[in-house]
Structures are given as C-alpha cells and as structure tokens.
Motif scaffolding. Structure first.
Motif: not given
Length: 82
Positions: A13-17, A39-47, A19-23
């Motif tokens: 899931l986090v890898a897909a999230l 940005q820290s919320v986005v980072s915490k989700v992605e980690r 990827r979605m952002r980068r795409d």
C-alpha cells in the motif's frame, strides 16, 4: 486477521501511494498543499508510520488526479489473495 502496521500488505500500500504521487508529478510538499495538511503527514504515510482510512485515501487520489476506483482495483490486484 493480522493488524500489524508492518505487514506485507501495508508495504504494498505505501509503495503504491508513493508511486501514485510520483506518477502525478507531485512532491510531498505539493501533495500536502493539495490535501491542506503538512509534508510530515505525507511523509509519515509514505513511510508506513501513519495509516489512511478509506475517506482519506479517496482524498489522496483526488489530490493526485487519480481515479479512486481504478487505483483501488490496481491495489487489489497487487495485493493478490489475502
């Protein structure tokens, strides 16, 4: 059902999230601005340190100009039979 935040499914899931952002061509800061969060919320989700509920996930898809239903269907295929 295992509830650990550190599961193979959570990793997918986090890898897909990410990827979605980068795409979508967005930085974490740009996505955070669209979500009206930090940005820290986005980072915490992605980690994988913070989980999203389904309504938040829908907001992320909208912010990344991604069709929610299609994205969830792709995620479902990536997860395989659980």
């Amino acid at each position: 059902m295992r509830k650990s935040i550190h599961s193979k499914g959570q990793d997918v899931l986090v890898a897909a999230l990410r990827r979605m952002r980068r795409d979508a061509g967005l930085t974490q800061i740009e996505l955070a601005q669209r979500l009206k969060t930090s940005q820290s919320v986005v980072s915490k989700v992605e980690r994988g340190e913070r989980r999203l509920d389904v309504l938040e996930l829908r907001q992320w898809c909208t912010a990344a100009d991604t069709d929610f239903a299609e994205w969830v269907a792709k995620l479902h295929r990536r997860l395989g039979r659980g």
